[in-house]
Each structure stands twice: as structure tokens, then as C-alpha cells.
Scaffold this motif. Structure first.
Motif, mmCIF file in Angstrom:
data_model
loop_
_atom_site.group_PDB
_atom_site.id
_atom_site.type_symbol
_atom_site.label_atom_id
_atom_site.label_comp_id
_atom_site.label_asym_id
_atom_site.label_seq_id
_atom_site.Cartn_x
_atom_site.Cartn_y
_atom_site.Cartn_z
ATOM 1 N N ALA A 226 0.799 -1.216 0.028
ATOM 2 C CA ALA A 226 0.145 0.125 0.155
ATOM 3 C C ALA A 226 1.057 1.052 -0.131
ATOM 4 C CB ALA A 226 -1.051 0.105 1.383
ATOM 5 N N THR B 11 4.262 -7.285 5.431
ATOM 6 C CA THR B 11 3.746 -8.384 5.184
ATOM 7 C C THR B 11 3.806 -8.924 3.703
ATOM 8 O OG1 THR B 11 2.180 -7.580 6.835
ATOM 9 C CG2 THR B 11 1.578 -9.971 5.842
ATOM 10 N N THR B 12 3.762 -7.833 2.856
ATOM 11 C CA THR B 12 3.707 -8.139 1.336
ATOM 12 C C THR B 12 4.508 -8.816 0.991
ATOM 13 O OG1 THR B 12 2.552 -5.600 1.442
ATOM 14 C CG2 THR B 12 3.133 -6.860 -0.735
ATOM 15 N N SER C 197 7.663 -5.815 12.938
ATOM 16 C CA SER C 197 7.697 -4.111 12.817
ATOM 17 C C SER C 197 6.186 -3.485 12.642
ATOM 18 C CB SER C 197 8.396 -3.713 11.984
ATOM 19 O OG SER C 197 8.285 -4.026 10.504
ATOM 20 N N ASN C 198 5.141 -4.460 12.514
ATOM 21 C CA ASN C 198 3.895 -3.986 12.422
ATOM 22 C C ASN C 198 3.244 -4.046 13.724
ATOM 23 O OD1 ASN C 198 4.525 -4.091 9.548
ATOM 24 N ND2 ASN C 198 2.487 -5.310 9.012
ATOM 25 N N ALA D 83 1.692 -14.219 -1.055
ATOM 26 C CA ALA D 83 1.839 -14.900 -2.420
ATOM 27 C C ALA D 83 1.630 -13.577 -3.391
ATOM 28 C CB ALA D 83 0.778 -15.769 -2.434
ATOM 29 N N GLY D 84 1.370 -12.557 -2.987
ATOM 30 C CA GLY D 84 1.376 -11.315 -4.051
ATOM 31 C C GLY D 84 0.442 -11.529 -5.118
ATOM 32 N N SER D 85 -0.616 -12.004 -4.591
ATOM 33 C CA SER D 85 -1.946 -11.960 -5.767
ATOM 34 C C SER D 85 -2.913 -10.743 -5.576
ATOM 35 C CB SER D 85 -2.922 -13.236 -5.405
ATOM 36 O OG SER D 85 -2.019 -14.438 -5.530
ATOM 37 N N ASP E 69 0.648 0.919 14.589
ATOM 38 C CA ASP E 69 0.820 2.435 14.846
ATOM 39 C C ASP E 69 -0.026 3.276 14.074
ATOM 40 O OD1 ASP E 69 3.049 0.975 16.070
ATOM 41 O OD2 ASP E 69 4.758 2.035 14.696
ATOM 42 N N GLY F 11 -6.182 -12.778 -3.201
ATOM 43 C CA GLY F 11 -5.729 -11.399 -3.759
ATOM 44 C C GLY F 11 -6.649 -10.352 -3.034
ATOM 45 N N GLU G 170 10.054 4.331 6.317
ATOM 46 C CA GLU G 170 9.705 2.766 6.719
ATOM 47 C C GLU G 170 10.479 2.600 8.048
ATOM 48 O OE1 GLU G 170 8.350 -0.205 6.294
ATOM 49 O OE2 GLU G 170 9.516 -0.867 7.658
ATOM 50 N N LYS G 171 9.605 1.826 9.279
ATOM 51 C CA LYS G 171 10.123 1.849 10.546
ATOM 52 C C LYS G 171 11.359 0.934 10.702
ATOM 53 C CE LYS G 171 7.704 0.147 14.693
ATOM 54 N NZ LYS G 171 6.301 -0.063 15.200
ATOM 55 N N MET H 270 -6.642 -8.834 -0.387
ATOM 56 C CA MET H 270 -6.083 -7.680 0.586
ATOM 57 C C MET H 270 -5.164 -7.000 -0.277
ATOM 58 S SD MET H 270 -7.330 -8.236 3.338
ATOM 59 C CE MET H 270 -6.488 -6.954 4.050
ATOM 60 N N ILE H 271 -4.400 -7.338 -1.140
ATOM 61 C CA ILE H 271 -3.242 -6.847 -1.835
ATOM 62 C C ILE H 271 -4.017 -6.080 -2.937
ATOM 63 C CG2 ILE H 271 -1.257 -6.521 -3.029
ATOM 64 C CD1 ILE H 271 -0.188 -8.792 -1.378
ATOM 65 N N THR I 219 -3.908 -2.174 5.054
ATOM 66 C CA THR I 219 -4.667 -2.911 6.183
ATOM 67 C C THR I 219 -4.758 -1.782 7.147
ATOM 68 O OG1 THR I 219 -2.589 -4.207 6.403
ATOM 69 C CG2 THR I 219 -4.298 -5.549 6.045
ATOM 70 N N LEU J 213 6.827 6.300 12.390
ATOM 71 C CA LEU J 213 5.658 7.592 12.655
ATOM 72 C C LEU J 213 5.589 7.364 14.080
ATOM 73 C CD1 LEU J 213 3.041 9.358 12.124
ATOM 74 C CD2 LEU J 213 1.844 7.160 12.133
HETATM 75 C C1 LIG Z 1 1.776 -15.904 4.006
HETATM 76 C C2 LIG Z 1 0.645 -14.790 3.518
HETATM 77 C C3 LIG Z 1 0.341 -14.854 2.353
HETATM 78 C C4 LIG Z 1 -0.663 -13.814 1.844
HETATM 79 N N1 LIG Z 1 -0.816 -13.775 0.347
HETATM 80 C C5 LIG Z 1 -1.488 -12.893 -0.164
HETATM 81 C C6 LIG Z 1 -1.914 -12.735 -1.261
HETATM 82 O O1 LIG Z 1 -1.501 -13.513 -2.256
HETATM 83 N N2 LIG Z 1 -2.771 -11.720 -1.767
HETATM 84 C C7 LIG Z 1 -3.503 -10.706 -0.634
HETATM 85 O O2 LIG Z 1 -4.038 -9.845 -1.368
HETATM 86 N N3 LIG Z 1 -3.049 -10.851 0.396
HETATM 87 C C8 LIG Z 1 -2.227 -11.782 0.818
HETATM 88 N N4 LIG Z 1 -1.553 -11.732 2.104
HETATM 89 C C9 LIG Z 1 -2.022 -10.682 3.090
HETATM 90 C C10 LIG Z 1 -1.370 -9.524 2.464
HETATM 91 O O3 LIG Z 1 -0.067 -9.908 2.464
HETATM 92 C C11 LIG Z 1 -1.402 -8.126 3.449
HETATM 93 O O4 LIG Z 1 -2.533 -7.925 3.834
HETATM 94 C C12 LIG Z 1 -0.808 -6.943 2.728
HETATM 95 O O5 LIG Z 1 0.356 -7.275 2.087
HETATM 96 C C13 LIG Z 1 -0.720 -5.611 3.769
HETATM 97 O O6 LIG Z 1 -0.079 -4.663 3.010
HETATM 98 P P1 LIG Z 1 0.273 -3.237 3.739
HETATM 99 O O7 LIG Z 1 0.926 -2.257 2.771
HETATM 100 O O8 LIG Z 1 -1.124 -2.851 4.337
HETATM 101 O O9 LIG Z 1 1.068 -3.884 5.063
HETATM 102 P P2 LIG Z 1 2.580 -4.484 4.959
HETATM 103 O O10 LIG Z 1 3.007 -5.111 3.862
HETATM 104 O O11 LIG Z 1 2.461 -5.083 6.258
HETATM 105 O O12 LIG Z 1 3.561 -2.984 5.263
HETATM 106 C C14 LIG Z 1 3.399 -2.327 6.394
HETATM 107 C C15 LIG Z 1 4.790 -1.721 6.638
HETATM 108 O O13 LIG Z 1 4.906 -0.736 7.616
HETATM 109 C C16 LIG Z 1 5.750 -0.517 8.349
HETATM 110 N N5 LIG Z 1 5.634 0.208 9.592
HETATM 111 C C17 LIG Z 1 4.803 -0.341 10.393
HETATM 112 N N6 LIG Z 1 4.756 0.713 11.635
HETATM 113 C C18 LIG Z 1 5.279 1.617 10.905
HETATM 114 C C19 LIG Z 1 5.424 2.928 11.549
HETATM 115 N N7 LIG Z 1 5.230 3.416 12.850
HETATM 116 N N8 LIG Z 1 6.457 3.900 10.934
HETATM 117 C C20 LIG Z 1 6.865 3.688 9.612
HETATM 118 N N9 LIG Z 1 6.392 2.413 9.148
HETATM 119 C C21 LIG Z 1 5.753 1.601 9.687
HETATM 120 C C22 LIG Z 1 6.202 -2.170 8.413
HETATM 121 O O14 LIG Z 1 7.552 -2.279 8.925
HETATM 122 C C23 LIG Z 1 5.996 -2.503 7.140
HETATM 123 O O15 LIG Z 1 7.009 -2.533 6.256
HETATM 124 C C24 LIG Z 1 -0.776 -12.883 2.755
HETATM 125 C C25 LIG Z 1 -0.275 -12.628 4.024
HETATM 126 C C26 LIG Z 1 0.375 -13.672 4.433
HETATM 127 C C27 LIG Z 1 0.725 -13.650 5.728
#
Ligand SMILES: Cc1cc2nc3c(=O)[nH]c(=O)nc-3n(C[C@H](O)[C@H](O)[C@H](O)COP(=O)(O)OP(=O)(O)OC[C@H]3O[C@@H](n4cnc5c(N)ncnc54)[C@H](O)[C@@H]3O)c2cc1C
Length: 575
Positions: free
Chosen positions: A23, A50-51, A300-301, A55-57, A304, A546, A42-43, A548-549, A532, A239
């Protein structure tokens, strides 16, 4: 009239993006492409969150990419499917905006960045309902060569250790047949040899394999493009709090390796910190008490973004079918002290010859259904924290053919797993039942019934093997039902699984532009939440791969375009 901003700022930018997962990276990239000055903080010391471990779909109905690949899908079909998944009221502004802009976002990324997706021919939706797609709705991130990142390769968060082999080689579902049986065909041999040769070369120069697939490929591509656009990425910069002037968010205080930094953000702040994660406070408030112990979030999640939003008067949306999306995971402490949390996504649960029982020794679910539906059933069946476990049960032949969790297919010596308390083994059903503390008679009856279903091919209790998804993850060579095979004679094996959250669905309430809302629907000016950190548009259900992503990327795009003042140039039916 905004209140006067008499604060002393250390620095300023147009858009501050907090958190570098799918995101945050997408929001930063799109904002930069639209001409904004962006700081992405980035913290941790890697991007990907998590991304990178996913699986990145992405689930984006009606894309041009799917049509071009010959697996066309329509938004209309997706709508009728979602009406069944969500029941009423199904289509609010956000969901409509998602469906309307998803295909345009894929095209935008494909035309202006290296972030590309392609649909596998078969990747079924998770519920067996009218309008469900067999393929074409879920798209996969196209693999990426990590060597193109140069020294930044080390900045990509590695995948989960449990999903790599041979010192850091990523393995996808389509690689597995070739690696398990390299001599079965020339194609298998060529594929397996190619993978192993590349890995051997990579190990000479890199800490892990550079052939990035799935979520790691997506993150690698985003980082590549962020670097090309010279976006300012600040690592180990978190943050701490948002800064409000009057009723508007005007910047943030960040903690950095050299102290605190007050940063003014002229066009707004985008929260993308990965949802509830490990925040004890949010886990206690939002998750059921029997599902708080383990998470698949990176350390790190820690909630926050959501907590900072709440402090700034935003509100968490909790009226959802589930506050999180789940996977059943088995847990093992490795000899070096590492705690392996292995999510049972699709390699074993649907294969013929496995069943799952709850603490009473009885089946409680169609084990081949989606991981989320499996855990929802598990939570319903074990309401008390003391009996939260479910056991996956199989025999030795199953382990030889398919493996179970951390035990790879073909493993003969199981002692390491038995000694670690990961795998339980009994020569008879009664012996196994005694070892795992479930009623022996109940378990015997359960297995006898399952074996009868295996003969007829019809699971009279849960319909195992009846959906596209079940059969996709089953074994097509097994007849009459790809998901059912007799167990026995012994020895019998069991692995305990726990509910683990793969993503939160409770999050900040936002509108169709990604703007955070105050209680009572007013916009909290200057603040966006994506990924998220925002509440699930699917109301805590899990329609398909997919989901979520897909929204993370689409709403990151919408938020960035809104901040740049160009969202309305893309006229969508729902805007
Ligand atoms: C095994 C597995 C497989 C999955 N496969 C899929 C899939 O194929 N398709 C799908 O749609 N979803 C999938 N998901 C879910 C999906 O990965 C997550 O919902 C999605 O990647 C979340 O993206 P995001 O950008 O919101 O957060 P994240 O990718 O978790 O990124 C958040 C970032 O914020 C940083 N952060 C945290 N706090 C702070 C702060 N205070 N200041 C600065 N930075 C901070 C963290 O360090 C992190 O790098 C899967 C999850 C898992 C565990």
C-alpha cells in the motif's frame, strides 16, 4: 479557516507516506509519478512488510490482462459473486469504487511502471457461490530479477524462512512438481535444473536467491521503480504521532536514527503501517481471545497507523464478519531457537488422506476450503482459549506423497519433528489420540467415517472435494475424489494448528478516496489510510485470492491521485 500553523518544522514535503508495504510503496510511487514530492518512511530497515512474505496475488475483476490471457472475467459476474459472499448491504461507495477503478489501476501501473501482473489460468475464488471465478479474477505479480536492484536487493524483506529452500531459494506452487520429480519428464528436469543452477550462482554473490516471485517480486518491482523516480525512502524512521492544526492533519512527528523529526506534509499523510499486527492493545480490543497468540505480521507492524489515527479522532470500523483474516499455522521451535510459524495455505489441507479434528476428536470443517474459512470454523468449534487447537491428521503414506507443514514430501526420518513436539505419531489411532489428548473412540469413528467417504468419493458431512478451490488444491490423480483417500493402516500422525492472522480487516474508516473519516462521516482532512490500516472493503470476509493486496494497491492509487488533485480526471461510474 484552519488554525494558524505556528509550529516549527524540521522539514517539509508534499506527501508523507508511512509504511513501505504494497500500500505505502504504491501510494508513494503513484504520487511521485503525478509530480508530488514524497517521503516514504519505513520503521524497519527493509521494505515490503507482510507483502514481501505473501503470495502477492491481487483480486481485480474484469481486467484487460485477464482478457488478453484468454481467461476473461467481468465485473458483473464479480458483483453477483460478492452479493452472495457479503449478503446485504453489499455495495457501498468504496466497494463500487474498487470494482470500477481496479482495471484502470492495473493498466496505469503497466503503462507507467514495471509493476505488472498476469493471471494464472486457474486460481479459483474461495467460496462456492454463483458468479465465482475459476480463473482470471486473481492475478499474480510477475517474477522479478532481484539483481536489477543492485545493492538495494538487501532492502527487500525476505520471504518467510519456512517457504525457502537451499539457503534462500523461493519456491512457488508451479516449481514444486519439477523439484520433487525432476526425472519424470524433460520439462521437469529443465525447470528444476534451471532453478538449482541459478540458486548455486546466486549463493556466490548474494545472501539469498535473486529470482523473486510472489509478494517478493511485487515489492522488488515497486522498490525498483521508487528508486528510478528517486523517491526519498527513509529507513528506520517511524511514525510517532500525527500533527493536527485545527481539524486538519498537517504533518507528523517521526522517530529517526538521529532523533525526532517534525515533518510538514502539504498534501497530506498516508497511513500504511500494516494494520493491527502485533499491537497488544488492538489485539485485545479487536481479536477473539482464542486467536491472539500468533500473527503472521512482521515484528515491525505494531498497529501504529491505526492507533495514531484514533488519537487524531478517527474511528475503527468493527462491524465486520471477522476482525482479521486467518490462516491455520503449525508452530515449531527450530534447533537454533527460531520460532517457525508455518501457514497451511494450500499444500496439504486439500490433499487426499488428511482430515482435521477439534479437541473432541471430531471433524468440524471441510478441510479443503480456504484457510480463512477453515479458521473461522475452528474458532466456532473451540470457543475456549484452552482448546483452541485443531489437529491435522494423516498417515505416513500421506507424508511421503505430500508432506505436512514443515515436513517436506518424501521425508523418511521424522524424529526431528517428533522430538520438537511438532509431529505426533501413534502406531494405532488410539495411541495417537492418547498422545494428542483427544477422545480415542471419537477419533476412531471420525477416521472410519472419513474412510467410507473416500470409498464413495462423497464427503457426506462437509462436501470435501466439491468446489473448484478444493479440487484445485487436491490431487487430480486421486480417484474418485481428488481430496479424499483412505487413511491407514498406521502409523498415524498429527500436527497441531493455531489460528494466525494474515491480515487485519478491522481498520480505520475511510471513504472511496482513501480519506480517513471521523465518527459521523466527516472527512479528517489531510489524512489517508490504505492497505490494512483501512477497514476491509469486503467487511471481514475473504472472497478470493488477492482480496487484501488488490484493495491495498487500488486505494493507494486512489489516495495518491486524490492528493495530487487528479483523481477526478479518471471518471469512474461511482465517483
Ligand atoms: C503468508 C501470507 C500470504 C498472503 N498472500 C496474500 C495474497 O496473495 N494476496 C493478498 O491480497 N493478500 C495476501 N496476504 C495478506 C497481505 O500480504 C497483506 O494484507 C498486505 O500485504 C498488507 O499490505 P500493507 O501494505 O497494508 O502492509 P505491510 O505489507 O505489512 O507493510 C506495512 C509496513 O509498514 C511498516 N511500519 C509499521 N509501523 C510503522 C511506523 N510506525 N512507521 C513507519 N513504518 C511502519 C512495517 O515495517 C511494514 O514494512 C498474505 C499474507 C500472508 C501472511
Amino acid at each position: 479557516m484552519p488554525a494558524p500553523d505556528d509550529r516549527r518544522w524540521d522539514s517539509e514535503t508534499d506527501l508523507l507516506v508511512v509504511g513501505a508495504g504494497a500500500a505505502g510503496m504504491t501510494a508513494a510511487l503513484v504520487a511521485a509519478l503525478e509530480g508530488l514530492r514524497v517521503i516514504l518512511c519505513e520503521k524497519s530497515d527493509t521494505v515490503g512488510g507482510t507483502t514481501a512474505t505473501s503470495a502477492g496475488s491481487v483480486w481485480i475483476p474484469g481486467s484487460r490482462q485477464s482478457e488478453a490471457a484468454g481467461v476473461a472475467d467481468t465485473i458483473e459476474a464479480a458483483k453477483s459473486y460478492l452479493a452472495g459472499v457479503l449478503r446485504e448491504p453489499a455495495f457501498d461507495d468504496r466497494l463500487s469504487a474498487y470494482l470500477a477503478s481496479g482495471p484502470a489501476v492495473l493498466d496505469y501501473l503497466e503503462q507507467r511502471t514495471s509493476v505488472v501482473f498476469a493471471p494464472p489460468p486457474v486460481h479459483p475464488d474461495y467460496r462456492n457461490l454463483p458468479g465465482a471465478a475459476k480463473g482470471g479474477r486473481a492475478l499474480a505479480a510477475v517474477p522479478f530479477d532481484g539483481r536489477l536492484l543492485g545493492p538495494d536487493f538487501d532492502r527487500v524483506r525476505p520471504p518467510r524462512r519456512e517457504f525457502m529452500v537451499l539457503g534462500g531459494m523461493m519456491v512457488g506452487k508451479t516449481d514444486i512438481p519439477a523439484l520433487l520429480a525432476p526425472f519424470r519428464s524433460w520439462g521437469n528436469f529443465r525447470h528444476a535444473f534451471g532453478l538449482l543452477a541459478r540458486q548455486a550462482r546466486d549463493r556466490l554473490s548474494y545472501a539469498r536467491g535473486t529470482r523473486l516471485i510472489m509478494g517478493n517480486a511485487l515489492v522488488g518491482r515497486l522498490l525498483h521503480d521508487l528508486r528510478q523516480r528517486a523517491v526519498d525512502i527513509r529507513y528506520r524512521t517511524a511514525l510517532k504521532d500525527l500533527v493536527t492544526v485545527g481539524d486538519e492533519i498537517v504533518g507528523a512527528v517521526l522517530t529517526t536514527p538521529t532523533g525526532e523529526l517534525a515533518l510538514r506534509a502539504r498534501k497530506g499523510v498516508v497511513l500504511a503501517t500494516g494494520g493491527i499486527g502485533w499491537s497488544n492493545e488492538l489485539r485485545e480490543r479487536l481479536l477473539p481471545d482464542n486467536a491472539r497468540r500468533y500473527s503472521l505480521s512482521p515484528e515491525s507492524n505494531t498497529g501504529d497507523g491505526i492507533l495514531a489515527g484514533e488519537r487524531a479522532s478517527a474511528e475503527i470500523e468493527c462491524e465486520l464478519e471477522s476482525p482479521a483474516l486467518w490462516m491455520p499455522s503449525s508452530i515449531m521451535t527450530q534447533s537454533d531457537g527460531h520460532l517457525s510459524v508455518f501457514p497451511h495455505i494450500m499444500l496439504d489441507r486439500a490433499k487426499p488422506g488428511l482430515l482435521a479434528v477439534d479437541a473432541s476428536g471430531r471433524r468440524f470443517v471441510n478441510e479443503a476450503d480456504s484457510y480463512h474459512d477453515f479458521v473461522q470454523a475452528m474458532l466456532r468449534s473451540n470457543r475456549s482459549p484452552a482448546s483452541v487447537l485443531a489437529y491435522l491428521i494423516c498417515d505416513r503414506r500421506f507424508i511421503r506423497d505430500y508432506g505436512i507443514g514443515l515436513v517436506h514430501p518424501g521425508t523418511r526420518d521424522l524424529s526431528r519433528f517428533v522430538e520438537a513436539g511438532y509431529l505426533h505419531e501413534g502406531r494405532s489411532i488410539a495411541e495417537l489420540a492418547a498422545k494428542i489428548g483427544v477422545d480415542g473412540e471419537a477419533l476412531t469413528h471420525t477416521i472410519e467415517r472419513y474412510n467410507r467417504y473416500a470409498e464413495t468419493g462423497i464427503d457426506e458431512e462437509f462436501g470435501r472435494g466439491t468446489s473448484e478451490l478444493n479440487r484445485f488444491n487436491g490431487d487430480p490423480a486421486n480417484r474418485p475424489n481428488p481430496c479424499l483417500r483412505r487413511l491407514g493402516p498406521g502409523p498415524y500422525c498429527a500436527v497441531a494448528v493455531w489460528p494466525t492472522d494474515l491480515a487485519s480487516s478491522a481498520g480505520l474508516r475511510t471513504d472511496a478516496r482513501g480519506r480517513v473519516l471521523r465518527p459521523g462521516d466527516g472527512v479528517l482532512k489531510g489524512l489517508y489510510a490504505v492497505g490494512t490500516d483501512a477497514a476491509s472493503i469486503f467487511k471481514g470476509t475473504y472472497p478470493g485470492p488477492g482480496t487484501m493486496i488488490g484493495p491495498a494497491i487500488v486505494f493507494a492509487w486512489r489516495a495518491a491521485m486524490d492528493a495530487a488533485g487528479v483523481l477526478d480526471n479518471f471518471s469512474m461510474p461511482s465517483d
